[in-house]
Enzyme design. Sequence first.
Site, PDB file in Angstrom:
ATOM      1  N   CYS A  74     -87.031  38.080 -24.012  1.00 38.36           N
ATOM      2  CA  CYS A  74     -85.752  37.204 -24.385  1.00 38.36           C
ATOM      3  C   CYS A  74     -85.470  35.794 -23.857  1.00 38.36           C
ATOM      4  O   CYS A  74     -85.409  35.839 -22.565  1.00 38.36           O
ATOM      5  CB  CYS A  74     -84.534  38.043 -24.067  1.00 38.36           C
ATOM      6  SG  CYS A  74     -82.846  37.596 -24.338  1.00 38.36           S
ATOM      7  N   ARG A  83     -85.946  36.894 -34.080  1.00 35.80           N
ATOM      8  CA  ARG A  83     -86.856  37.987 -34.476  1.00 35.80           C
ATOM      9  C   ARG A  83     -86.265  39.480 -34.276  1.00 35.80           C
ATOM     10  O   ARG A  83     -86.861  40.356 -34.838  1.00 35.80           O
ATOM     11  CB  ARG A  83     -87.964  37.863 -33.242  1.00 35.80           C
ATOM     12  CG  ARG A  83     -88.734  36.672 -33.159  1.00 35.80           C
ATOM     13  CD  ARG A  83     -89.629  36.641 -32.021  1.00 35.80           C
ATOM     14  NE  ARG A  83     -88.510  36.436 -30.893  1.00 35.80           N
ATOM     15  CZ  ARG A  83     -89.171  36.289 -29.620  1.00 35.80           C
ATOM     16  NH1 ARG A  83     -90.507  36.088 -29.427  1.00 35.80           N
ATOM     17  NH2 ARG A  83     -88.008  36.024 -28.752  1.00 35.80           N
ATOM     18  N   HIS A 109     -83.711  42.995 -25.934  1.00 37.87           N
ATOM     19  CA  HIS A 109     -85.181  42.682 -26.519  1.00 37.87           C
ATOM     20  C   HIS A 109     -86.072  41.993 -25.411  1.00 37.87           C
ATOM     21  O   HIS A 109     -85.741  41.224 -24.780  1.00 37.87           O
ATOM     22  CB  HIS A 109     -85.360  41.941 -27.758  1.00 37.87           C
ATOM     23  CG  HIS A 109     -84.920  40.658 -27.801  1.00 37.87           C
ATOM     24  ND1 HIS A 109     -85.949  39.603 -27.622  1.00 37.87           N
ATOM     25  CD2 HIS A 109     -83.941  39.880 -27.528  1.00 37.87           C
ATOM     26  CE1 HIS A 109     -85.354  38.396 -27.694  1.00 37.87           C
ATOM     27  NE2 HIS A 109     -84.172  38.620 -27.298  1.00 37.87           N
ATOM     28  N   ASP A 128     -81.558  36.084 -31.123  1.00 38.78           N
ATOM     29  CA  ASP A 128     -82.861  35.985 -31.402  1.00 38.78           C
ATOM     30  C   ASP A 128     -83.152  36.088 -32.978  1.00 38.78           C
ATOM     31  O   ASP A 128     -83.041  37.370 -33.143  1.00 38.78           O
ATOM     32  CB  ASP A 128     -83.699  36.757 -30.506  1.00 38.78           C
ATOM     33  CG  ASP A 128     -84.891  36.160 -30.579  1.00 38.78           C
ATOM     34  OD1 ASP A 128     -85.918  36.453 -31.457  1.00 38.78           O
ATOM     35  OD2 ASP A 128     -85.666  35.962 -29.266  1.00 38.78           O
ATOM     36  N   CYS A 150     -78.755  40.376 -29.526  1.00 40.93           N
ATOM     37  CA  CYS A 150     -79.026  39.258 -29.247  1.00 40.93           C
ATOM     38  C   CYS A 150     -79.402  38.197 -30.471  1.00 40.93           C
ATOM     39  O   CYS A 150     -79.809  38.711 -31.586  1.00 40.93           O
ATOM     40  CB  CYS A 150     -80.640  39.061 -28.462  1.00 40.93           C
ATOM     41  SG  CYS A 150     -81.060  37.223 -27.826  1.00 40.93           S
TER      42      CYS A 150
END
Length: 208
Positions: A100, A45, A97, A43, A41
Amino acid sequence: MKLDKVFKNNEAWIKDKLSTDNNYFEELGKGQSPELLYIGCSDSRVTAEDLMGLGPGEVFVHRNIANMVISIDLNVMSVVNYAVDHLKVNHVVVCGHYACGGVKAAMQSADLGILNPWLRNIRDVYRIHRDELDAIADEDKRYDRLVELNVQEQCVNLIKTATVQKAARDRNLKVHGWVFDVHTGRLIDLKIDFEGILKNIMEIYHLD
Ligand code: CO
């Protein structure tokens, strides 16, 4: 964030690399032969190499919203083709994750514009696994499970491609489904049944 900090960080990173290996960048410049293709992803993080403790040259990376493998997405399909056929990676990983935002957004009743067709693929995952998901009363747990099932379905999508089918047959390429838990930092292997899925998928999607 001041962006000049990034360039200062970069100088420090170069120094650090050269302090342990004077030829580090000379070697890096010669080429790449990663063993792993990671599809994760976007993302901020979930930092691909960092969370796996891997460095430059060790993993070929593709990231998009909610780690999707969509058959008409020229981007992800080009990455899979290049990594498997040309770089000859031995493993392809789809890493989702928990928490999400893409998965969560997909299940909201909201018009998200250009994201609608992208996220609709996650609603399809929900539809396929509706009985299991609807039976989970706790909303957070239901989203966690949807994240896992989405990873599994994207692995299935990989296995539907001729590229992966050929490499699995000819040189034992494996597909893996993982989830990164942003709350603990732990990487979880979902242990998807690659051989079982491959056999099952080939009955309908056999391409080569
Ligand atoms: Co995400």
